[in-house]
Write an enzyme that holds these catalytic residues in place. Structure first.
Site, PDB file in Angstrom:
ATOM      1  N   GLU A 197       0.836  -1.203   0.000  1.00 61.10           N
ATOM      2  CA  GLU A 197       0.000   0.000   0.000  1.00 61.10           C
ATOM      3  C   GLU A 197       0.874   1.258   0.000  1.00 61.10           C
ATOM      4  O   GLU A 197       2.083   1.189   0.231  1.00 61.10           O
ATOM      5  CB  GLU A 197      -0.910   0.002   1.216  1.00 61.10           C
ATOM      6  CG  GLU A 197      -0.163   0.058   2.530  1.00 61.10           C
ATOM      7  CD  GLU A 197      -1.034   0.529   3.675  1.00 61.10           C
ATOM      8  OE1 GLU A 197      -1.442   1.707   3.627  1.00 61.10           O
ATOM      9  OE2 GLU A 197      -1.274  -0.257   4.607  1.00 61.10           O
ATOM     10  N   LYS A 237      -5.206  -3.316  15.828  1.00 61.08           N
ATOM     11  CA  LYS A 237      -4.849  -2.628  17.069  1.00 61.08           C
ATOM     12  C   LYS A 237      -5.985  -2.757  18.088  1.00 61.08           C
ATOM     13  O   LYS A 237      -7.162  -2.683  17.735  1.00 61.08           O
ATOM     14  CB  LYS A 237      -4.563  -1.151  16.799  1.00 61.08           C
ATOM     15  CG  LYS A 237      -3.293  -0.922  15.991  1.00 61.08           C
ATOM     16  CD  LYS A 237      -3.028   0.556  15.750  1.00 61.08           C
ATOM     17  CE  LYS A 237      -1.773   0.756  14.922  1.00 61.08           C
ATOM     18  NZ  LYS A 237      -1.493   2.171  14.632  1.00 61.08           N
TER      19      LYS A 237
END
Length: 334
Positions: free
Chosen positions: A51, A186
């Site tokens: 990315e 996360k």
């Protein structure tokens, strides 16, 4: 770092000598693929998609450029061809040369953060776009790149059952046949609900050399996974089966943080848990919670430097493992 097979490495080195000009791929005039990536795909050599949001929005220049080059070098060192994806002047580019990487790095947050929903707009208006997980998956699938490496994926935000704040990364995994190698999610997000949502989307979630889904900064999240993979070859067989069955969805391979960074990761995780407790005590919920948590974690850890260091370490570790998986998959397909 384990070395790749001689034949694969030599093939990648031969490709690196090609000029990295852009040329149309498939029959789609909107998308251009570098010569290296195009020849690798045509030859059945391993390719890893990367990315570009981490370059534009992840860290400042020149650290972002150095990180991008280092991650690409890790992919090459492990036998695969890197294909960083971005939209430049309205043109989706699969595989950036050094000049394009530097341009994007200098551009920073001026480049539009581009998810799947934004692709048509960025192309139509000839803007510059840094691709997120969902957009990178979309373009990787379009040109036939089966493996994509990133740091972490988005997920269901806390209280997402009320706000409907759910990352498009999850729906993309449910409809795009690309394997995503990441460090999990996360814990600032709602990991159990994220995994439930992925199950609803029909996404196979695998953990690499562990039985528990990693929480980005730490090896454990308290969430067990049904699929454990212990080698690049096992990962390759899973990806191959998923594609041959035409299931139409992606595979998520979650890689735990490397042992040498686990202590630092635990410091950040502890800060996240403290911030979550404070948010509950102050009754901070909804759209206000995530900005509060991010700001509070930075305060507790003394700034963003530690998190940034770990972000880089995680994506580098994922790049090495993702490249090995790509090599194993290419060998399996041959």
């Amino acid at each position: 770092m384990a070395s790749s097979s001689p034949s694969s490495s030599s093939a990648v080195k031969r490709l690196s000598n090609l000029s990295n000009h852009l040329c149309p791929t498939n029959s789609n005039p909107f998308v251009k693929v570098s010569a290296q990536v195009s020849q690798a795909l045509t030859s059945g050599l391993p390719v890893v998609a990367l990315e570009s949001t981490i370059i534009s929005h992840g860290m400042p220049y020149p650290q972002n450029l150095e990180t991008a080059k280092e991650v690409e070098a890790i992919v090459r060192d492990n036998g695969a061809v890197p294909a960083t994806i971005a939209i430049l002047d309205g043109v989706p580019c699969i595989g950036l040369n050094l000049e394009q990487l530097e341009r994007l790095a200098r551009m920073g947050k001026i480049a539009q953060k581009t998810a799947r929903r934004d692709i048509a707009y960025v192309v139509a208006t000839k803007r510059n776009g840094a691709t997120t997980v969902s957009a990178t998956m979309f373009f990787a699938a379009m040109v036939g790149i089966p493996v994509f490496v990133t740091g972490g994926i988005g997920g269901v935000h806390r209280h997402g059952e009320h706000t409907m704040d759910i990352s498009s990364d999850l729906t993309e995994l449910g409809r795009t046949p690309v394997a995503v190698v990441s460090a999990g999610v996360k814990s600032i997000l709602d990991i159990p609900r994220t995994l439930e949502y992925l199950e609803t989307q029909g996404v196979c979630v695998a953990a690499y050399k562990t039985n528990e889904f990693p929480a980005f900064f730490t090896e454990t999240s308290g969430c067990k996974v049904l699929c454990r993979l212990d080698s690049p070859e096992e990962c390759a067989r899973l990806i191959d089966a998923n594609r041959k069955l035409n299931l139409g969805n992606g595979v998520l391979i979650a890689v735990p943080i490397a042992k040498e960074y686990s202590a630092s990761g635990s410091l950040i995780e502890s800060a996240i848990q403290q911030a979550l407790t404070e948010a509950r005590e102050k009754n901070i919920t909804g759209n206000a919670e995530t900005p509060f948590l991010l700001a509070r974690v930075n305060e507790i850890t003394g700034g963003a430097s530690l998190a940034s260091t770990l972000d880089i370490a995680l994506v580098k570790n994922n790049a090495a493992i993702g490249a090995k998986i790509s090599v194993a998959l290419a060998q399996l397909l041959k």
